[in-house]
Structures are given as structure tokens and as C-alpha cells.
Scaffold this motif. Structure first.
Motif, mmCIF file in Angstrom:
data_model
loop_
_atom_site.group_PDB
_atom_site.id
_atom_site.type_symbol
_atom_site.label_atom_id
_atom_site.label_comp_id
_atom_site.label_asym_id
_atom_site.label_seq_id
_atom_site.Cartn_x
_atom_site.Cartn_y
_atom_site.Cartn_z
ATOM 1 N N GLU A 406 0.809 -1.217 0.000
ATOM 2 C CA GLU A 406 0.000 0.000 0.000
ATOM 3 C C GLU A 406 0.841 1.265 0.000
ATOM 4 O O GLU A 406 0.302 2.373 -0.042
ATOM 5 C CB GLU A 406 -0.899 0.021 1.236
ATOM 6 N N ALA A 407 2.157 1.135 0.001
ATOM 7 C CA ALA A 407 3.033 2.291 0.125
ATOM 8 C C ALA A 407 3.301 2.937 -1.230
ATOM 9 O O ALA A 407 3.163 2.308 -2.290
ATOM 10 C CB ALA A 407 4.355 1.890 0.782
ATOM 11 N N TRP A 408 3.676 4.212 -1.166
ATOM 12 C CA TRP A 408 4.230 4.895 -2.319
ATOM 13 C C TRP A 408 5.635 4.346 -2.546
ATOM 14 O O TRP A 408 6.471 4.360 -1.655
ATOM 15 C CB TRP A 408 4.285 6.394 -2.037
ATOM 16 N N GLN A 409 5.904 3.817 -3.754
ATOM 17 C CA GLN A 409 7.155 3.134 -4.025
ATOM 18 C C GLN A 409 7.992 3.973 -4.958
ATOM 19 O O GLN A 409 7.526 4.398 -6.027
ATOM 20 C CB GLN A 409 6.880 1.749 -4.639
ATOM 21 N N SER A 410 9.229 4.182 -4.569
ATOM 22 C CA SER A 410 10.094 5.068 -5.343
ATOM 23 C C SER A 410 10.535 4.448 -6.657
ATOM 24 O O SER A 410 10.755 5.161 -7.632
ATOM 25 C CB SER A 410 11.330 5.427 -4.503
ATOM 26 N N ASP A 411 10.667 3.108 -6.727
ATOM 27 C CA ASP A 411 11.184 2.478 -7.943
ATOM 28 C C ASP A 411 10.102 2.186 -8.965
ATOM 29 O O ASP A 411 10.407 1.784 -10.081
ATOM 30 C CB ASP A 411 11.935 1.196 -7.605
#
Length: 1006
Positions: A406-411
Motif C-alpha cells: 500500500e506504500a508509495w514506491q520510489s522504484d
């Protein structure tokens, strides 16, 4: 709390193995479930017994019922022998039980062997269902006890009476214990004599006269009496606790095994959970957001009103960070009259807080989530202004963290839905069989206006439509002497239906002569019966045909049909050579899984750019799709990397080892919404893994090349690194799967034709493609078609060459044996020929050693080859695919659609080439047919002289073989075949010349 009760109705059995020595059997059934055992009555001297008994079981744990197994053992009752004879067993998984709300079908299960040497045959018919019921009301004694517990403490006289009654009860229990100990040896002897016939013990008499009970032959546990010894109850309670603990431990261990990322590398991520902020003096029309800055990485939360929660999680790839500090600042946004920004909104920072990444704590599941804490915001303009705080938590975790999904993922570009990892499920597919029987009272008019001449012999057909599928019956001509005619078809129309079903199945009767519909009927899909086997025919139904209101014909007749949903088939939605699931559609026919497939998608290397970014440089946004059975998995999209690392692990239940896992790599072209038009995903390569070629409980980790076929030729797009493990808990189940048929029983009892099966397969492919394309985020149509190989039925010169050389490769082994025999016959290596002569003499003298010698030789050769076996090849073989020697025109033909869109001259050249190739195949087929016609002419006197010569030869051969032993003939024939070349001639043999002169039928072809 509601309880669950399982009911097993043992109906009958068919074709049992006779085991009593007189050609019959006296069968009874013992059913075990969740530590409970029930027994049916014995049907004496009957190989097709009819029990019709219902056995009830109590489900102790409703949640774990799906993991339980229901086991039935059939025995032959021998009265004079201590041990009964085994007749077969059946194991049914708890996940196949149905609820009693729906109609419970009668299913016949084949009886299985207990060991390899068991002689078992036959099948048993069962109905299994469960019902959730409320607990029965408490008995009067329990109500009185509850009332006494709620009432105030009794007086002294009442206490004495209660003590007396308690002493009387203890004395009664003591006497009961003595009686049970006296009866115990006899009961144990009876158990030893009839070990499989375990019946529930009769309850002991209570000290107080209980109410009259109804005797039940197989009472459930809830109706058994609770008057047993206190010691025994303590032991049973301890056993129950141990059983519950073992089940709980098993669940925990299975969940840990499934959730463990042991096939991939642990990727460190920096997690930041921003919960909310507390502002001292918020303005009414303002909103706040938080900004996270790590070096060059910067991201904002969503804008919220003051003192409202964000509750957002951000995951930063720690290997891509270029700073050792994290700064979290809170900003206030408010509308400004001066256009400081383009949108007229001014931002002001009210404070920030910094973290040193070297001091951030680490969290490893299954640790509980890190609780957010309040941090004071340090304002640059007013350092001493208190009252502004932010609640957040910072920790270092891996991709196994539950907050990762559920997180904002940088990659992967943040919170873009098209770049997130997803799991898709194919729709559940059924075969819908419509049997059109006949029609009655058809109102055959004279046309729409009544001015058209009346047709003497109208031709009628029935058209059925389900969604986009349309099938027609054959045409039937009927006489015009009567207005109401009764045409009969008796034809089956088979559709592919997907859950959730279409609302209606439309049946229309049309007249070919005038092109008008006589009437139509709509069948609701919810009213169609389901069946799992062919023993019970579905009910036939009459439907009124609704005519055309414009022609004043509201009633057009009625039609007699039989329609049902076939649950005994497996709906094929893949190419036959790469199928990944062979289970029947009906849940009741599914068997428990035999193993677990774990796939770790680690990463890719050296991917080629497939598009440009900012018009200056090439880039690739890659993701992986894996498909096995109805489950599709899609990894997250790693943006702008040629060496992406996914490190994601997925699991599948395996029901058949002879199935194929398909893995494809694609470039994501759908996540950019700002561009005009929707771009398609570009395929980068595909590989397949056949599970039967893998060793069980072994981890395969390797890098495999990705190759894709383009109009310009085959191109290597990079390499993918994956890890595989096929775990199997039972070797017996795995070996037994090789003896089972590939498809369910209905495919062999009522098979479809080859052409009909291809139509149904491509229809199922289109349905699966359309359903997955409607998911959110969508799994593109080009992705599903590439994974399912939906274009294998199209003509391709390259595939034709590849298949031809595959046939040549198989026949080359026979050619090698033929060359070896020719070398022995021509004495190329004299010692070998002499040894073959010795072997021929040994075979003639000891013919009983031929088969043992052959199988022993095969055993030794194959066993020695085990050490030198080849490594499991997973990648696509370019040599076998014949992609190196293919011309550009052949590739262009393969990529051409159907119908063709190429120029006329180009199509003419391809057609001439295909005609030349078909001419060779035509000549080869004619030569093969000629050999069979020559052999047939030898027996049909087409050439009287040749047949006469053969008849005379047969007469002398019969007399010769009567006088000469067969061993002498075999020895003489072998020595004649192996004679020295100086005793041979160069011309063909006499039998070959005689056969070639026989007349074929090729001279009679026009």
C-alpha cells in the motif's frame, strides 16, 4: 454460536471386486472425519449394493474444515474371519463440500487402491453437504443449574440436601466405573475381532432418570451422553488441546512457509509513515501537506484540512538514496490574491524535522508495526513557537513488509495503479450444452403483409446466442400441408459460459426461405441445472416462442430443449501443449493439491531499450507476468532501468505435475495517461517451465535469455533471473498422478470433436482476454494473448519447418537402428556381426529369455544415463524454433493477420509457394496410399496371376512349416539375413519385386 454439521449420504456402489470366494461381496462403508467414525449397515452378497444411509458428523473447527479430509473405506464383511477384506477407499477434500442451500448432486467416485498390489475396482455414489444450525436449547437440568448459579446462596438445609445428592451421584458413578471395568475386556476382544467396525460405545445410565431418547443408528457427537468417568474426560480434553495446538502450529508453519521470501534477495527499503499533524492556530480556508526530502528525492502527501489524518506510507529504495538524512516538513497552502504560483496558491513552511538514516531502526516481520510518534516541528522563522507537531514513524524494512503493497514506491513511480503488483484470477468457465429436440405448434405464416406466396417446403433451423457466441443447428425441411408442424433436430450446441453468467440464453427459430424469425425464447441462466457426470440426464423443458408483434403473432409456437451447465469438463483456455490446469469445473470433483510451486522473480539484466524518454535516450519500464492455472501474477513495474530487480515471490497449488508454468516479460506502455491514445505493452520475451522436468524439493536458480520474434527476425532482448521450487509432500500422490488420465472423465465418456474443441478453446481464450482487460488495472489484451499462445493455429512456414524437423528427429533414431542393422548385414565390423550370430542362436535356443534380456538392458542403459542427464532447459530453443534460417518474407507472412492485408502480388507469390509445398505433401500421401492398395490387391484377386502365385506359395509354406520346427526356421532366416556380402547380389530381392508389381488404384484417379 452456530454450529456446523456435515452430512454424508452413502447412496450406492457399482461393480465392486468380488472378495468372498463365491463371486460376490458383502460390503459396508466406514467413514472417518475429524476424529469421528461412522459405519453403514452390511449389504450381503451384492456387487452393486444400495445403502441410502445418511451419516452425520460435527465440525469442530469451521475455519479449518477446508483443510480436513473425509475418508471412506469399503470392506467386505466376513463373519467367520477376524479381519475384513478391503474393497477400496475414497478421500474427499473439505474444500469441495457444498452447503445444503443448493441442490446436492450425486457424485460417483472411483475406488482407490490402498497399496500398489491391491486389486480394486468399482465406484461409490455419495452426496456430501453441510449445514449451519443454531445450537439446541439447554436441557432442563442445565437451566436449573444456571438458575441456581444466578440465584442467591441457599440456606443451610438446602446445602445439606445438595451435599446428599452429590454423594449419591458419586456412589452411582463409582458403581458405573466398576461395571465399565468389568465390560472392558469383552469390549476389547470384540474390537480385536472386528477392527474396522468401530461403533460408538453405548452411554451409561445416569443417576437420575433421563427423558426418553430416540434411538439413532449413527448418533452424532452432540447427541451422545456425557456420563463418563472424570479421568477419561480429562484425557480427552488434553487430547483435544494437543490436537488444536498441532493444527494451529501446522497453520502457522504453512503460513510462514508461504510468506517467507527465501527464493529472492532481501531488498532494503526506507519506510516513512506520515500519520497526521497538529497545528496550533490553523486558518479556516487553508490546507496542509507534508513534504519528504532525501537528497534529490522529494515527495508530497495529499493536501488535507488542518488536524486531519494523512496516514500515508512511503517506501524508498535504500540502494538508490543519495543522502544520509531525511527531512520531513509541513506546509500550509492557502489561496493568495497575488499570483505567486501559476494556480494562485501560496505555500509557507511551518516547520520541519530531520532524521539521521544511520540511526533509523530496522523491522523484520513478523514484528508488529512501528507505532507513530509525535515530533515537534522546528520553524526556521520562529524557532521558539510551540504547538506544531507531526506524527510519523520511520523504519528500515524489506519488500516482505506488509506496508509495502500500500506504500508509495520510489522504484515504480509512486502510487500509479498501472505500475503496482497485482494478482488476477481467470473467470470460472463452464460448458453450456443446449440440446434442441423439437418444436411444436409453429405458426408458419405467409409473410409480413400476407401478400407473399405460401412456401410449400419451408426450411427451419434453430439459432442460439449467448453473449457474443452464436451457433446454429442444421436445416430441416417440413411439409406445408399443415400449418402447425413439428420439426425434429436432436442436435447439441455447446457454448462457453463464464461466471458471472450472461442474463439470458436466446433461442430463435428461423425460416430460411423468407429469412424471418418464427419466434424466440429467452432462458434465464440462473434457472439452468448443473451436472457433474453423464449418468443423470438434465430435465427437458418447453419454452413458448414469442413471435413478432408487428405481424400480430405474439405466439409463434413452442420448442422442446434440454439445457445444462457441464461441470464434469475442464474448459480448455490454453494451447494443448502448454496447459497449466486440468481440473474439472465443478468444485465437487476437484482433488486435493499434491504439491506447491514457488516462484521467485529476482530480476533482469541487459534489457534493450524499446522506447525513448524525453526524445533523447532509450528506456525500458519492465514488469513480469507469471501464469499457472487460473492465477495470474504481475510484478510491479520498475521504471527506467535496464537491470531491474523485482525480488517478488509467489506460490501456486499444484494439482498435476505434467503442467506448464508460463513467465513473460513486458514493457509497460499504459501508465502514461498524458499521451494521446493508449499505447500497448511491448513483449520482451517468454519462457516456460514444465513441472515434470523439475526435481521435487530442490531450488533452481538461474539466468535465462529472453528472445522475441519480430518482423525483422529473432532478437535477444536481455536475460531474466528466476528461482523455482516444486515441493511435494507425498511421493505416492505424485507417482499416482502419472497413472491418472490427463483430463476429467467427461472428456473421454462424451468427447468433443477436434474441430469443435478448437472452436471452444479459442472462444474461452477470447472470454478470458476480455475479462482480464476489464480489470483495474487492466491486463492488456496483447499480454494475455501472448501468454496463452492464441495464434498457434495460424499458418506459419517457420512453425511448419520446425514441426517437420521434429518428426525427422524422432525418425532419425529408427534410421540409426536401420543403419546399424545394415552394417551388421554387410559385415562392416566382423566381430560385431559374429556376436550378433551368437545372440541369434541364444535367442532361438532360449526364447524365454528374450523379454527379460530386453528389459534388463533397457534398465541398465537408462539408469546409467541418469548421471549424464542434461540440465533442465527452460529458455526457448532458437534452433528448435527454426528462427535462424527463416526468410524475411516468411516472417512477414507469419505476422500478417487473418484475413490478409498485404498486396495482391505478394499474396500470389505466397500462395504459389504454398501450392508447391502442398504438391510435395500430396505426392507423399499418394505413395503411402499406394502401398496399402498393393497389399489389399493381393487378397482381392485384382491381379489373378499374382494372387494365384501367392496362394500356391501359402500352400507350400504351410506344409513346410508343418514339417520344420519354428526355431529352425527363425535360425535359418536370421543366418540368411546375416550372410556374407560375397553371397549377396546387387539386385532387389524376389519378395520386394513381387510386391512392387502389385496393382495400386492410382491409375483410376482422374
Amino acid at each position: 454460536m452456530a454450529s456446523r454439521k456435515l452430512t454424508v449420504e452413502v447412496c450406492n456402489a457399482k461393480n465392486l471386486m468380488p472378495k468372498d470366494g463365491q463371486g460376490t461381496a458383502s460390503a459396508y462403508v466406514i467413514v472417518d472425519f475429524d476424529g469421528q467414525r461412522r459405519r453403514t449397515k452390511t449389504i450381503f452378497r451384492d456387487l452393486n449394493p444400495q445403502w441410502e444411509e445418511k451419516l452425520e458428523f460435527l465440525v469442530h473447527d469451521v475455519e479449518s474444515m477446508a483443510s480436513e479430509m473425509l475418508e471412506l473405506n469399503v470392506y467386505n464383511d466376513k463373519k467367520n474371519v477376524k479381519r475384513s477384506t478391503f474393497l477400496g477407499k475414497v478421500k474427499i477434500s473439505g474444500s469441495t463440500f457444498v452447503k445444503s442451500d443448493s441442490e446436492v448432486p450425486l457424485i460417483y467416485y472411483p475406488l482407490e487402491k490402498r497399496s500398489v498390489f491391491s486389486q480394486i475396482k468399482g465406484e461409490i455414489g455419495l452426496k456430501v453437504w453441510y449445514v449451519d444450525e443454531e445450537p439446541p436449547p439447554a436441557p432442563p437440568g442445565m437451566e436449573e443449574a444456571a438458575a441456581k448459579s444466578d440465584a442467591p446462596p441457599p440456606a443451610e438445609g438446602e446445602k445439606k440436601e445438595e451435599e446428599k445428592t452429590a454423594e449419591e451421584k458419586k456412589e452411582a458413578e463409582a458403581t458405573e466405573v466398576k461395571k465399565e471395568e468389568e465390560k472392558k475386556p469383552t469390549s476389547e476382544e470384540s474390537k480385536k475381532e472386528e477392527k474396522p467396525q468401530e461403533t460408538p460405545k453405548p452411554g451409561t445410565a445416569a443417576p437420575q432418570p433421563p427423558p426418553p431418547l430416540v434411538e439413532v443408528e449413527n448418533p452424532p457427537l452432540t447427541q451422545q451422553k456425557h456420563t463418563q468417568k472424570s479421568e477419561k474426560s480429562i484425557v480427552t480434553e488434553n487430547l483435544k488441546n494437543i490436537d488444536i495446538e498441532s493444527k494451529l502450529f501446522q497453520k502457522i508453519s504453512n503460513s510462514d512457509r508461504r510468506m517467507a521470501f527465501d527464493l529472492v534477495d532481501q531488498m532494503p527499503f526506507l519506510y516513512v509513515r506520515v500519520a497526521k499533524a497538529k497545528i496550533s492556530n490553523p486558518e479556516a480556508d487553508s490546507s496542509i501537506n507534508a513534504k519528504l526530502v532525501i537528497g534529490t528525492h522529494s515527495i508530497k502527501t495529499k493536501s488535507q484540512a488542518a488536524n486531519k489524518d494523512w496516514d500515508q506510507v512511503f517506501a524508498f529504495d535504500k540502494e538508490g538514496l543519495n543522502s544520509t538524512s531525511l527531512e520531513v516538513s509541513v506546509w500550509i497552502e492557502k489561496k493568495s490574491s497575488e499570483n505567486e504560483n501559476d494556480n494562485g496558491i501560496s505555500e509557507s513552511c511551518i516547520g520541519n524535522v530531520s532524521f539521521d538514516l544511520q540511526e533509523v531502526p530496522k523491522r523484520v516481520p513478523p514484528d508488529s508495526p512501528l507505532a507513530p510518534q509525535w515530533y515537534s516541528l522546528e520553524a526556521e522563522q520562529n524557532p521558539g513557537s510551540p504547538g506544531n507537531d507531526v506524527m510519523l514513524s520511520v523504519w528500515v524494512g524489506t519488500q516482505a513488509d506488509e506496508a509495502f503493497q500500500e506504500a508509495w514506491q520510489s522504484d515504480s513511480g509512486g502510487l500509479i495503479p498501472e505500475t503496482r503488483a497485482k494478482v488476477y484470477l481467470s473467470p470460472k468457465l463452464w460448458y453450456l450444452r443446449l440440446t434442441v429436440i423439437q418444436a411444436q405448434d409453429l405458426q408458419l405464416g405467409t409473410g409480413s403483409g400476407g401478400n407473399e406466396p405460401k412456401v410449400r417446403n419451408p426450411e427451419l433451423y434453430v439459432k442460439a446466442q449467448l453473449g457474443a457466441q452464436l451457433f446454429k443447428t442444421s436445416r430441416v425441411s417440413i411439409g406445408s400441408s399443415t400449418i402447425s408442424s413439428n420439426p425434429t433436430w436432436n442436435e447439441d450446441l455447446v457454448f462457453v459460459a463464464a461466471e458471472p453468467f450472461e442474463p439470458f440464453l436466446v433461442i430463435t427459430v428461423e425460416d430460411v426461405t423468407n429469412g424471418q424469425a418464427i419466434g424466440c425464447a429467452k432462458v434465464q441462466m440462473a434457472t439452468i441445472d448443473k451436472r457433474t457426470e453423464d449418468r443423470s440426464e438434465p430435465r427437458s423443458r418447453w419454452f413458448n416462442l414469442i413471435g413478432d408483434d408487428q405481424n400480430n403473432k405474439p405466439y409463434g409456437g413452442r420448442i422442446h430443449v434440454r439445457v445444462c451447465l457441464e461441470g464434469g469438463y475442464h474448459v480448455l483456455d490454453e494451447a494443448a501443449h502448454v496447459t497449466s490446469d486440468v481440473r474439472a469445473t465443478a468444485k465437487q470433483l476437484s482433488k486435493p493439491a499434491i504439491g506447491l510451486l514457488e516462484v521467485g522473480i529476482r530480476g533482469a539484466t541487459n534489457l534493450l531499450p524499446v522506447k525513448t524518454k524525453d526524445g533523447t535516450r532509450g528506456t525500458t519500464d519492465s514488469y513480469v507476468v507469471a501464469k499457472y492455472g487460473p492465477k495470474w501474477v504481475r510484478t510491479r513495474t520498475i521504471l527506467d532501468r535496464f537491470n531491474p530487480r523485482w525480488n517478488e515471490q509467489y506460490t501456486w497449488d499444484v494439482y498435476d505435475p505434467c503442467t506448464v508454468l508460463t513467465i513473460g516479460v513486458f514493457d509497460n506502455g499504459r501508465y502514461k495517461h498524458d499521451e494521446v491514445g493508449l499505447k500497448k505493452d511491448v513483449r520482451l520475451g517468454k519462457l516456460r517451465v514444465r513441472l515434470s522436468t523439475l526435481d521435487t524439493n530442490r531450488v533452481y536458480v538461474g539466468t535465462y535469455s529472453l528472445m522475441v520474434l519480430l518482423p525483422s527476425g529473432a532478437k535477444r532482448m536481455g536475460e531474466i533471473e528466476i528461482a523455482l521450487r516444486f515441493s511435494c509432500s507425498s511421493w505416492i500422490s505424485l507417482i499416482q498422478a502419472y497413472a491418472n488420465p490427463m483430463l476429467p472423465r467427461m472428456h473421454y465418456v462424451r468427447p468433443f470433436g477436434a474441430a469443435q474443441q478448437d472452436i471452444l478453446r479459442h472462444t474461452a481464450m477470447r472470454i478470458v482476454t476480455a475479462r482480464l482487460a476489464r480489470s483495474e488495472p487492466a491486463l492488456g489484451q496483447e499480454v494475455v494473448q501472448f501468454m496463452l499462445d492464441s495464434d498457434t493455429h495460424m499458418w506459419s512456414m517457420r512453425r511448419s519447418k520446425a514441426n517437420w524437423f521434429r518428426v525427422v528427429g524422432c525418425l532419425s533414431k529408427a534410421a540409426t537402428i536401420a543403419r546399424w542393422l545394415n552394417g551388421i548385414q554387410t559385415w562392416v565390423h566382423p566381430p560385431t556381426t559374429i556376436l550378433v550370430h551368437v545372440l541369434l542362436v541364444a535367442i532361438v535356443l532360449c526364447p524365454h529369455l528374450v523379454l527379460p534380456t530386453i528389459f534388463m538392458y533397457a534398465f541398465l542403459i537408462i539408469a546409467l544415463r541418469f548421471r549424464f542427464r542434461q540440465r533442465v532447459r527452460i529458455t526457448v530453443d532458437p534452433r528448435l524454433s527454426h528462427v535462424d534460417a527463416v526468410s524475411p518474407d516468411e516472417l512477414d507472412e507469419e505476422f500478417d493477420g487473418f484475413p490478409t492485408i498485404r498486396a495482391t502480388d505478394q499474396v500470389r507469390i505466397r500462395y504459389d509457394r504454398l501450392r508447391a509445398l502442398a504438391g510435395r505433401a500430396q505426392t507423399l500421401l499418394g505413395d503411402v496410399a499406394a502401398q496399402g492398395e498393393r497389399l489389399e490387391a493381393l487378397f482381392n484377386w485384382r491381379d489373378p496371376r499374382a494372387t494365384g502365385i501367392f496362394v500356391v506359395f501359402c500352400l507350400f509354406a504351410s506344409l513346410l512349416f508343418y514339417a520344420i520346427p519354428f526355431k529352425v526356421f527363425v535360425l535359418g532366416l536370421g543366418l540368411y539375413y546375416l550372410r556374407h556380402p560375397r553371397f549377396r547380389g546387387d539386385m532387389p530381392s524376389v519378395p520386394l519385386n513381387f510386391f512392387r508389381r502389385l496393382p495400386p488404384l492410382s491409375d483410376q484417379i482422374l
